[in-house]
Design a protein around this motif. Structure first.
Motif, PDB file in Angstrom:
ATOM      1  N   PRO A 104       0.883  10.727   3.709  1.00  0.00           N
ATOM      2  CA  PRO A 104       1.495   9.430   4.002  1.00  0.00           C
ATOM      3  C   PRO A 104       0.806   8.280   3.280  1.00  0.00           C
ATOM      4  N   GLY A 105       1.603   7.315   2.845  1.00  0.00           N
ATOM      5  CA  GLY A 105       1.075   6.088   2.271  1.00  0.00           C
ATOM      6  C   GLY A 105       0.711   5.103   3.366  1.00  0.00           C
ATOM      7  N   LEU A 106       0.094   3.997   2.966  1.00  0.00           N
ATOM      8  CA  LEU A 106      -0.405   3.027   3.933  1.00  0.00           C
ATOM      9  C   LEU A 106       0.721   2.419   4.766  1.00  0.00           C
ATOM     10  N   ALA A 107       1.843   2.079   4.144  1.00  0.00           N
ATOM     11  CA  ALA A 107       2.941   1.455   4.888  1.00  0.00           C
ATOM     12  C   ALA A 107       3.413   2.353   6.025  1.00  0.00           C
ATOM     13  N   ASN A 108       3.558   3.641   5.750  1.00  0.00           N
ATOM     14  CA  ASN A 108       4.002   4.554   6.802  1.00  0.00           C
ATOM     15  C   ASN A 108       2.912   4.789   7.840  1.00  0.00           C
ATOM     16  N   LYS A 114       2.798  -7.156  -0.094  1.00  0.00           N
ATOM     17  CA  LYS A 114       2.237  -5.855  -0.425  1.00  0.00           C
ATOM     18  C   LYS A 114       0.937  -5.633   0.335  1.00  0.00           C
ATOM     19  N   LEU A 115       0.772  -4.417   0.849  1.00  0.00           N
ATOM     20  CA  LEU A 115      -0.433  -4.065   1.587  1.00  0.00           C
ATOM     21  C   LEU A 115      -1.432  -3.434   0.623  1.00  0.00           C
ATOM     22  N   ARG A 116      -2.483  -4.179   0.299  1.00  0.00           N
ATOM     23  CA  ARG A 116      -3.470  -3.702  -0.676  1.00  0.00           C
ATOM     24  C   ARG A 116      -4.757  -3.297   0.033  1.00  0.00           C
ATOM     25  N   ARG A 117      -5.423  -2.290  -0.524  1.00  0.00           N
ATOM     26  CA  ARG A 117      -6.722  -1.871   0.014  1.00  0.00           C
ATOM     27  C   ARG A 117      -7.844  -2.217  -0.966  1.00  0.00           C
ATOM     28  N   GLY A 160      10.705   3.805   4.080  1.00  0.00           N
ATOM     29  CA  GLY A 160       9.393   3.472   3.539  1.00  0.00           C
ATOM     30  C   GLY A 160       9.421   2.345   2.527  1.00  0.00           C
ATOM     31  N   GLY A 161       8.234   2.021   2.051  1.00  0.00           N
ATOM     32  CA  GLY A 161       8.040   0.874   1.181  1.00  0.00           C
ATOM     33  C   GLY A 161       7.349  -0.226   1.947  1.00  0.00           C
TER      34      GLY A 161
END
Length: 301
Positions: A126-130, A60-63, A99-100
Motif C-alpha cells: 500500500p501507498g501512503l494515501a491508502n 500531495k502527501l510527501r515523506r 486511490g491517489g
C-alpha cells in the motif's frame, strides 16, 4: 435508487478501474457521482462518461522536506471541508476509492458522516494515501494475493483490478488508419503511462531509425511530450494520450512495450498481447512494480 460516489485521481491508473465498474453499477441501478481534482486527468476522463463530477482541492502527501508541504496541508484541509459539504449534499450509500492523494480527505469526510467506504489497493504494497485511508474503510479490496499481509485483518477482499471490457472490442483497421500506417510491417505500441515518461520517450526516439526498419511504432508519449520534428516520419505515430480510440490501437498492435503500472498489467493480461514491461523508476516505487512484473509471466515479448 442507491447512490455511490467514486473517487480517485492523479493518473489514469486511479481512474480507469472506476470507469470499468460503470456498466455493472448502472445495471444494478446505482446513481453515480465522482469526486476528484480539477487539474488531474480524472475530470477529462469522467466527463466522457456523463457522470456528475465534483472537484476538491488536494495536496500531495510527501515523506520528505519540501516547502510545498506547508501549502499542501492547507489544500488538504480545504479538500476535507469541501468533501464534507459535497457528501452531505449527495448523501451516498457508499464511497468507493481507487486511490491517489486526492482520496484521504474525502474518505475522512465520509467516515465522519457515517458513509461506508470501500478502498481498493492496486499495488503489491500500500501507498501512503491508502495507508491513511484504511482505518476509516469498511472493506479493502486488493489486486495481488501477496498484498493481504499488509492490510487490516478482517477488512481485506481479494478482487483483482477491474478492466474495461471495451478494450477487447477494437477494430484493427481503424487503429492502423489512426496511425496512418500503410505498410504490412508489425506494429509496436509503446506506452509510458498517462503522464508519459521522459526516459522511455527519449529511448524510443533515439532507437527509431533501427526500429522502423522492421516495425511500425505507435507511441503514447504523455501530455506535452509530442516531438514536432517527427510528425512526418513514415511508420511512426505519436499521441499524447488516447481514450476512446485505445481499443482500436490495441487491436492493431502486434507487440506492446509499457510501463509496469498495476492497472496496465491487468489490462495487458486480459488482452493476451505479447508485452515487454518496464519497471517504474525508484521515484515511482519501482521495487513494488518490479515484483508485480514477475507475477505476470504471461505478459512477455
Amino acid at each position: 435508487m442507491p447512490t455511490i460516489v467514486l473517487i480517485g485521481g492523479g493518473t489514469a491508473g486511479h481512474v480507469t478501474p472506476n470507469i470499468a465498474l460503470l456498466p455493472a453499477l448502472r445495471d444494478a441501478g446505482y446513481d453515480v457521482y465522482y469526486i476528484g481534482t480539477r487539474d488531474g486527468i480524472e475530470q477529462e476522463l469522467i466527463a466522457r462518461e456523463g457522470i456528475p463530477f465534483h472537484a476538491v482541492p488536494a495536496g500531495k502527501l510527501r515523506r520528505y522536506l519540501d516547502w510545498q508541504n506547508f501549502t499542501d496541508l492547507a489544500r488538504i484541509k480545504f479538500g476535507f471541508l469541501k468533501s464534507l459539504l459535497i457528501l452531505a449534499r449527495i448523501r451516498p450509500d457508499i464511497v468507493f476509492s481507487k486511490g491517489g492523494f486526492v482520496t484521504p480527505p474525502i474518505i475522512w469526510a465520509a467516515w465522519l458522516l457515517g458513509i461506508p467506504v470501500v478502498c481498493h489497493e492496486s499495488d503489491l504494497t500500500p501507498g501512503l494515501a491508502n495507508k491513511l485511508s484504511f482505518p476509516f474503510a469498511k472493506r479493502v479490496c486488493y489486486a495481488f494475493a501477496e498484498t493481504a499481509k499488509y492490510l487490516p485483518a478482517g477488512k481485506a477482499v481479494h478482487t483483482g483490478i477491474p478492466v474495461r471490457a471495451e478494450l477487447a472490442n477494437g477494430d484493427a483497421q481503424k487503429g492502423r488508419d489512426l496511425c496512418a500506417f500503410k505498410s504490412e510491417k508489425s506494429i509496436i505500441l509503446i506506452m509510458g503511462g498517462s503522464l508519459g515518461s521522459r526516459a522511455i520517450n527519449a529511448a524510443v526516439r533515439a532507437a527509431l531509425p533501427d526500429l522502423l526498419v522492421e516495425y511500425q511504432i505507435c507511441h503514447l508519449c504523455g501530455q506535452g511530450n509530442l516531438d514536432s520534428a517527427l510528425e512526418q516520419t513514415e511508420g511512426y505515430a505519436q499521441f499524447e494520450y488516447v481514450t476512446d480510440d485505445l481499443p482500436h490501437l490495441f487491436a492493431a498492435t502486434d507487440y506492446i512495450v509499457s510501463r509496469a503500472g498495476a492497472t496496465a498489467l491487468f489490462e495487458l493480461l486480459s488482452l493476451q498481447k505479447p508485452a515487454l514491461l518496464i519497471p517504474l523508476s525508484p521515484a515511482s516505487q519501482s521495487r513494488r512494480s518490479d515484483r508485480e512484473c514477475r507475477s505476470f509471466s504471461k505478459c512477455r515479448l
